[in-house]
Motif scaffolding. Structure first.
Motif, PDB file in Angstrom:
ATOM      1  N   ASP A 232       8.611 -15.134  -5.150  1.00  0.00           N
ATOM      2  CA  ASP A 232       7.464 -15.585  -4.360  1.00  0.00           C
ATOM      3  C   ASP A 232       6.417 -14.466  -4.345  1.00  0.00           C
ATOM      4  N   ARG A 233       5.163 -14.868  -4.332  1.00  0.00           N
ATOM      5  CA  ARG A 233       4.096 -13.863  -4.426  1.00  0.00           C
ATOM      6  C   ARG A 233       4.180 -12.823  -3.318  1.00  0.00           C
ATOM      7  N   ASN A 234       4.592 -13.223  -2.134  1.00  0.00           N
ATOM      8  CA  ASN A 234       4.744 -12.264  -1.038  1.00  0.00           C
ATOM      9  C   ASN A 234       6.169 -11.749  -0.910  1.00  0.00           C
ATOM     10  N   GLY A 235       6.974 -12.006  -1.919  1.00  0.00           N
ATOM     11  CA  GLY A 235       8.384 -11.633  -1.845  1.00  0.00           C
ATOM     12  C   GLY A 235       8.599 -10.148  -1.642  1.00  0.00           C
ATOM     13  N   LEU A 236       7.891  -9.345  -2.425  1.00  0.00           N
ATOM     14  CA  LEU A 236       8.081  -7.902  -2.321  1.00  0.00           C
ATOM     15  C   LEU A 236       7.590  -7.384  -0.976  1.00  0.00           C
ATOM     16  N   ALA A 237       6.430  -7.855  -0.540  1.00  0.00           N
ATOM     17  CA  ALA A 237       5.885  -7.407   0.745  1.00  0.00           C
ATOM     18  C   ALA A 237       6.839  -7.737   1.883  1.00  0.00           C
ATOM     19  N   ASN A 238       7.562  -8.837   1.740  1.00  0.00           N
ATOM     20  CA  ASN A 238       8.504  -9.222   2.800  1.00  0.00           C
ATOM     21  C   ASN A 238       9.832  -8.489   2.697  1.00  0.00           C
ATOM     22  N   VAL A 239      10.333  -8.288   1.486  1.00  0.00           N
ATOM     23  CA  VAL A 239      11.671  -7.728   1.365  1.00  0.00           C
ATOM     24  C   VAL A 239      11.721  -6.271   1.803  1.00  0.00           C
ATOM     25  N   ILE A 240      10.600  -5.567   1.759  1.00  0.00           N
ATOM     26  CA  ILE A 240      10.650  -4.171   2.181  1.00  0.00           C
ATOM     27  C   ILE A 240      10.454  -4.012   3.691  1.00  0.00           C
TER      28      ILE A 240
ATOM     29  N   PRO B 286      15.687 -12.707   4.984  1.00  0.00           N
ATOM     30  CA  PRO B 286      15.772 -14.079   4.491  1.00  0.00           C
ATOM     31  C   PRO B 286      14.479 -14.653   3.938  1.00  0.00           C
ATOM     32  N   GLU B 287      13.351 -14.123   4.392  1.00  0.00           N
ATOM     33  CA  GLU B 287      12.090 -14.781   4.042  1.00  0.00           C
ATOM     34  C   GLU B 287      11.636 -14.580   2.598  1.00  0.00           C
ATOM     35  N   PRO B 288      11.767 -13.397   2.007  1.00  0.00           N
ATOM     36  CA  PRO B 288      11.355 -13.305   0.606  1.00  0.00           C
ATOM     37  C   PRO B 288      12.345 -14.040  -0.271  1.00  0.00           C
TER      38      PRO B 288
ATOM     39  N   ARG C  27       6.412 -13.846  15.245  1.00  0.00           N
ATOM     40  CA  ARG C  27       5.412 -13.915  16.309  1.00  0.00           C
ATOM     41  C   ARG C  27       4.978 -12.544  16.791  1.00  0.00           C
ATOM     42  N   THR C  28       5.857 -11.552  16.609  1.00  0.00           N
ATOM     43  CA  THR C  28       5.579 -10.275  17.265  1.00  0.00           C
ATOM     44  C   THR C  28       5.334  -9.114  16.316  1.00  0.00           C
ATOM     45  N   ASP C  29       5.597  -9.270  15.036  1.00  0.00           N
ATOM     46  CA  ASP C  29       5.372  -8.151  14.123  1.00  0.00           C
ATOM     47  C   ASP C  29       3.884  -7.822  14.051  1.00  0.00           C
ATOM     48  N   PRO C  30       3.563  -6.535  13.886  1.00  0.00           N
ATOM     49  CA  PRO C  30       2.156  -6.142  13.838  1.00  0.00           C
ATOM     50  C   PRO C  30       1.386  -6.922  12.776  1.00  0.00           C
ATOM     51  N   ALA C  31       0.176  -7.312  13.141  1.00  0.00           N
ATOM     52  CA  ALA C  31      -0.639  -8.123  12.230  1.00  0.00           C
ATOM     53  C   ALA C  31      -1.482  -7.220  11.356  1.00  0.00           C
ATOM     54  N   TYR C  32      -0.885  -6.718  10.322  1.00  0.00           N
ATOM     55  CA  TYR C  32      -1.691  -6.005   9.345  1.00  0.00           C
ATOM     56  C   TYR C  32      -1.066  -6.244   7.982  1.00  0.00           C
ATOM     57  N   SER C  33      -1.875  -6.121   6.982  1.00  0.00           N
ATOM     58  CA  SER C  33      -1.387  -6.404   5.634  1.00  0.00           C
ATOM     59  C   SER C  33      -1.007  -5.091   4.963  1.00  0.00           C
ATOM     60  N   SER C  34      -0.128  -5.165   3.985  1.00  0.00           N
ATOM     61  CA  SER C  34       0.248  -3.950   3.260  1.00  0.00           C
ATOM     62  C   SER C  34      -0.951  -3.356   2.524  1.00  0.00           C
ATOM     63  N   PHE C  35      -2.008  -4.158   2.344  1.00  0.00           N
ATOM     64  CA  PHE C  35      -3.198  -3.632   1.689  1.00  0.00           C
ATOM     65  C   PHE C  35      -4.080  -2.849   2.670  1.00  0.00           C
TER      66      PHE C  35
ATOM     67  N   GLN D 233       2.657  -9.893  -7.824  1.00  0.00           N
ATOM     68  CA  GLN D 233       3.152  -9.642  -6.484  1.00  0.00           C
ATOM     69  C   GLN D 233       2.033  -9.150  -5.579  1.00  0.00           C
ATOM     70  N   ASN D 234       2.013  -9.709  -4.388  1.00  0.00           N
ATOM     71  CA  ASN D 234       0.983  -9.383  -3.411  1.00  0.00           C
ATOM     72  C   ASN D 234       1.375  -8.096  -2.692  1.00  0.00           C
ATOM     73  N   TYR D 235       1.326  -7.004  -3.417  1.00  0.00           N
ATOM     74  CA  TYR D 235       1.757  -5.708  -2.874  1.00  0.00           C
ATOM     75  C   TYR D 235       0.954  -4.647  -3.596  1.00  0.00           C
ATOM     76  N   PRO D 236       0.449  -3.651  -2.860  1.00  0.00           N
ATOM     77  CA  PRO D 236      -0.522  -2.742  -3.464  1.00  0.00           C
ATOM     78  C   PRO D 236       0.032  -1.641  -4.369  1.00  0.00           C
ATOM     79  N   LYS D 237       1.311  -1.308  -4.257  1.00  0.00           N
ATOM     80  CA  LYS D 237       1.804  -0.147  -5.011  1.00  0.00           C
ATOM     81  C   LYS D 237       3.054  -0.508  -5.798  1.00  0.00           C
ATOM     82  N   THR D 238       2.857  -0.963  -7.008  1.00  0.00           N
ATOM     83  CA  THR D 238       4.023  -1.290  -7.830  1.00  0.00           C
ATOM     84  C   THR D 238       3.845  -0.747  -9.235  1.00  0.00           C
ATOM     85  N   THR D 239       4.965  -0.512  -9.866  1.00  0.00           N
ATOM     86  CA  THR D 239       5.003  -0.318 -11.310  1.00  0.00           C
ATOM     87  C   THR D 239       6.036  -1.308 -11.823  1.00  0.00           C
TER      88      THR D 239
END
Lengths: 359, 479
Positions: free
Chosen positions: B178-186, B304-306, B47-55, B86-92
């Motif tokens: 999960d597609r958002n797994g990486l964005a969440n785990v970091i 826990p979420e990713p 509910r409180t984390d900043p609302a912005y995407s990693s993109f 993965q829904n994350y902008p910087k991966t190799t």
């Protein structure tokens, strides 16, 4: 005649009763909550299904009478589901569609509720309200927002984000003060700092001028942000930045080189930089950043220094960074280096940015 | 005479086992109770984390996704697709073909149009011989290292030393994220960029789930009891166990199936150890030790979420092989770090985490197995009375059911991947059933693992992997 159970039997009985109670309450709580949430989700999904076409109709249309009637007739559950749906959509759309959604969120009371919640004494309610306002991109008056937030880092960063939405010099200064007042930044905080200083990084450079007394990790974070910012006018204070090249912390020296890469056109700055000293830095990461800096400068002097550095470079990663910093130069010198080094220098992976937000 | 000696020995052995198991369950209760606080915090952060995407920002750290692969021809293309999606902008994505003798590399070449970058790496990699490094002409940011077989640790080290990304993520080639797994785990790295050194996500059982486009679309309970019993274990282990341990700053293992680490730090400790069979546990313990010795504040977090989805063994034979290896690895990791036990200079890791693991995961299963033999025999021969026997059953089985139901409650309260009440009822049923046969069998496996450890067994064994099911119910085999 009374029968008294022996103590051992009593103990076992009480353990059994206690455990049974625990199991029963856990089972009831688990199944009950699961059932409740299942039916709530189904109910919300059904409401969402009826709302979605209306939402798209709203986005496409401009019939204010229809809109007003629709919004007025929304039930409480529909308003709640609509609010959640809108929050999900804010992250997915931009431009006019986003503006329309923000307008709708305002009409259904999302903004009003959030502003009211700012006055809450509960930290989580204030933070949720601040988050909602950042989602809505709602600029706020500095005095108003400073009167409600605490020193909590999350609140400071969210408040700074709101201040930079409508950036006057006063708001920028206050946003910068909030961000840098206590402790390190989150990645969101670094992004906010970037938005605060991107049009005029003078404030950040002024802060750097005093960086010797500051937390080195925070200094490194600010430098990381500045690597993304366009160069500043001639009269801006850069002494602090150049001073960072002598800092004890390799991260600061590295990031300072990367920022200075954007100032190759300033002969006065280049005259103050001891390039040879940086090319002989003990840390190969700093030397890598120096090669990047020279690659950005790109003139003959810079290339000469780059080549002379690479020829004597002992760290293979630094060599790859150096070769990758100037593709035209690579074509000229590729025969001087092992082919696997040259081939790797041409890949995307090898040229990963050195400005590392993870300190 | 013999009876006079045996009776007190048996009696006091049983008392010690029961006493230790009360202590072990007490620790579990503490960890599971604390996990509720952790879940509440997770719910609040939503509910409180900043609302912005990693993109929306260029400041997110780059991540190298490591996929070590040995004979994974059936799953490798889909696993790589899952990593690339993965829904994350910087991966190799770095696939390390660890001397596969099947079609793993050929399938990759065909699916992703691989071209040779060079036959040798640009710098020395501390691993077995490299045959070639490939890039893809079809997709960006895909590297394939082809090398001689050296094991999972060796393969990971090849990738870790090659990449320049500040973070790396190790994922098993037979898993789907999960597609958002990486964005969440970091998230811990986003919130505490200077302190966080490692973060891990949760692992769930994919065996009966429907897969579409490299993503799990439909979460189902398997019809195979053995799979469902493992589902319960995973829920309990991740959503009660690891959440609680992470909150207590006592997380000793980031699952090898899905963990993110600082690249340079793992290089500093020498990378993954070839000699261990549970490299995930070993590397985290060594990171703890390294950071404590440096005297730097740091975080190792469970997120826990990713979710990463994995195929668990479907036969007792395969499960036996896996669990013996895990147990052996646990003993290796504990044995290598004996000097940290009870040592206050290693903080909560030395004082609580390592003793906790030793007691609950190390000797706990062994004592439990011993107790299953000793206590009934002692009861039948009259050495122990019925009250003691019932107390033993209540402590072991009763508490076991409670802790499993607690894990299921945490899943229901916080995450609800199993969103139908019927699924929850089935899982709760299996949580009861696991105490009548499965749990006892696992103690036998632990004893076998101990024997393997004492005999210095080093093998990984082979496990039959079922291919993922596609959305039309057919199995997905890569052509």
């Amino acid at each position: 005649m009374t029968i008294t159970p022996n103590p051992a039997t009593s103990i076992v009985l009480w353990i059994g009763i206690g455990l049974f109670s625990l199991l029963l309450s856990t089972a009831l709580l688990t199944i009950g909550y699961s059932g409740l949430m299942y039916y709530r989700d189904r109910s919300e999904a059904a409401v969402k299904e009826t709302l979605s076409p209306k939402l798209y109709e709203y986005l496409d249309g401009d019939d204010q009478n229809w809109e007003a009637a629709w919004i007025t007739n929304l039930t409480r559950e529909q308003r709640s589901v609509l609010g959640k749906t809108l929050e999900d959509h804010f992250e997915l759309v931009e431009g006019d569609d986003r503006e329309r959604l923000v307008e709708l969120a305002t009409k259904v009371g999302v903004k009003t509720d959030a502003i009211a919640s700012l006055q809450s004494s509960r930290k989580r309610s204030r933070q949720a309200a601040l988050k909602r306002l950042t989602t809505l991109r709602h600029p706020m008056d500095p005095d108003r927002i400073l009167s409600v937030i605490s020193t909590d880092r999350v609140e400071r960063e969210l408040a700074s984000f709101l201040l930079q939405l409508d950036p006057t010099p006063e708001k920028r200064r206050k946003a910068l003060e909030l961000l840098l007042s206590d402790g390190l930044l989150t990645i969101f905080g670094m992004e906010t700092l970037y938005r605060v200083v991107r049009d005029d990084p003078t404030l950040a450079f002024e802060w750097l001028a005093d960086s010797e007394t500051k937390d080195p990790e925070l200094t490194a974070q600010i430098l990381t942000v500045l690597t993304k910012v366009d160069p500043i006018p001639d009269d801006a204070p850069l002494k602090g930045l150049i001073g960072c090249l002598d800092h004890d912390d390799y991260r600061i020296r590295t990031n300072a080189c990367l920022v200075l890469g954007e100032y190759g056109w300033r002969s006065d700055i280049r005259d103050e930089i001891d390039v040879e000293s940086i090319l002989n830095d003990e840390d190969p990461r700093v030397r890598s950043a120096a090669y990047r800096m020279l690659g950005k400068w790109g003139d003959w002097d810079a290339r000469r220094q780059l080549i002379s550095g690479l020829i004597t470079e002992s760290d293979e990663r630094a060599i790859v960074q150096g070769l990758g910093s100037d593709p035209e130069l690579l074509a000229v010198v590729e025969e001087w280096f092992p082919h696997q080094t040259v081939n790797w220098a041409m890949t995307e992976e090898s040229t990963t940015q050195l400005a590392n937000p993870i300190l | 005479m013999f009876h006079q000696i045996l009776t007190p020995v048996v009696f006091w052995s049983a008392v010690i086992i029961l006493g230790l198991y009360i202590i072990i369950n007490g620790f579990y209760l503490l960890v599971h109770g604390v996990s509720l606080i952790a879940v509440r915090n997770v719910l609040w952060k939503r509910r409180t984390d900043p609302a912005y995407s990693s993109f929306d920002t260029d400041f997110v750290p780059g991540i190298a996704i490591m996929l070590p692969a040995y004979n994974e021809e059936d799953t490798i293309v889909q696993s790589v697709r899952s990593a690339l999606d993965q829904n994350y902008p910087k991966t190799t994505v770095i696939v390390i073909n660890d001397g596969s003798v099947d079609q793993t590399l050929d399938r990759l070449k065909s699916a992703y149009d691989l071209g040779l970058i060079s036959e040798a790496p640009p710098w020395d990699l501390p691993c077995e011989a490299i045959y070639g490094i490939y890039g893809s002409t079809a997709v960006d940011d895909l590297i394939v290292i082809d090398k001689a077989n050296g094991g999972k640790s060796d393969a990971l080290n090849a990738g870790i030393w090659l990449t320049n990304q500040p973070l790396f993520c190790s994922i098993d080639a037979d898993s789907l994220i999960d597609r958002n797994g990486l964005a969440n785990v970091i998230t811990p790295f986003i919130e505490h960029p200077a302190e966080t050194i490692a973060a891990g996500g949760s692992v769930r059982v994919a065996n009966a789930c429907r897969i579409d486009g490299g993503q799990v679309r439909d979460v189902k309970i398997s019809t195979k009891p053995l799979v469902d019993l493992q589902t319960i274990e995973y829920l309990r282990a991740f959503y009660s166990g690891r959440m609680g341990l992470s909150w207590l700053k006592s997380l000793l293992v980031i699952s090898g199936t899905f963990g993110v680490f600082r690249t340079e730090l793992v290089r500093d400790i020498g990378g993954y150890d070839d000699d261990t069979v549970t490299e995930d546990l070993d590397v985290v313990v060594r990171l703890h030790r390294h950071m404590r010795e440096l005297g730097r504040s740091y975080r190792v977090e469970f997120v826990p979420e990713p979710v990463v989805w994995t195929q668990v063994p479907e036969t007792l034979q395969d499960l036996d092989s896996q669990r013996r290896r895990w147990y052996r690895g646990l003993l290796q990791a504990l044995g290598s770090n004996v000097r940290m036990f009870g040592n206050p200079s290693f903080g909560v890791i030395g004082i609580f985490a390592l003793p906790f693991y030793f007691l609950t995961e190390g000797i706990g299963p062994l004592l439990e197995g011993y107790g299953y033999v000793l206590v009934p025999l002692a009861f039948l021969t009259g050495i122990l009375n019925v009250e003691f026997f019932l107390t033993f059953l209540l402590v072991i089985i009763g508490m076991g059911i409670f802790l499993s139901w607690f894990g299921i409650f945490t899943e229901v309260w916080g995450f609800r991947r199993y969103d139908h009440p019927y699924q929850i009822l089935v899982l709760m049923g299996y949580a009861v059933a696991e105490n009548f046969g499965y749990r006892q069998w696992k103690t036998i496996v632990a004893w076998k693992g101990l024997i393997d450890f004492l005999r210095n067994e080093t093998g990984w064994g082979t496990i039959e992997r079922a291919p993922f099911s596609s959305s039309d119910g057919s199995t997905v085999r890569e052509e």
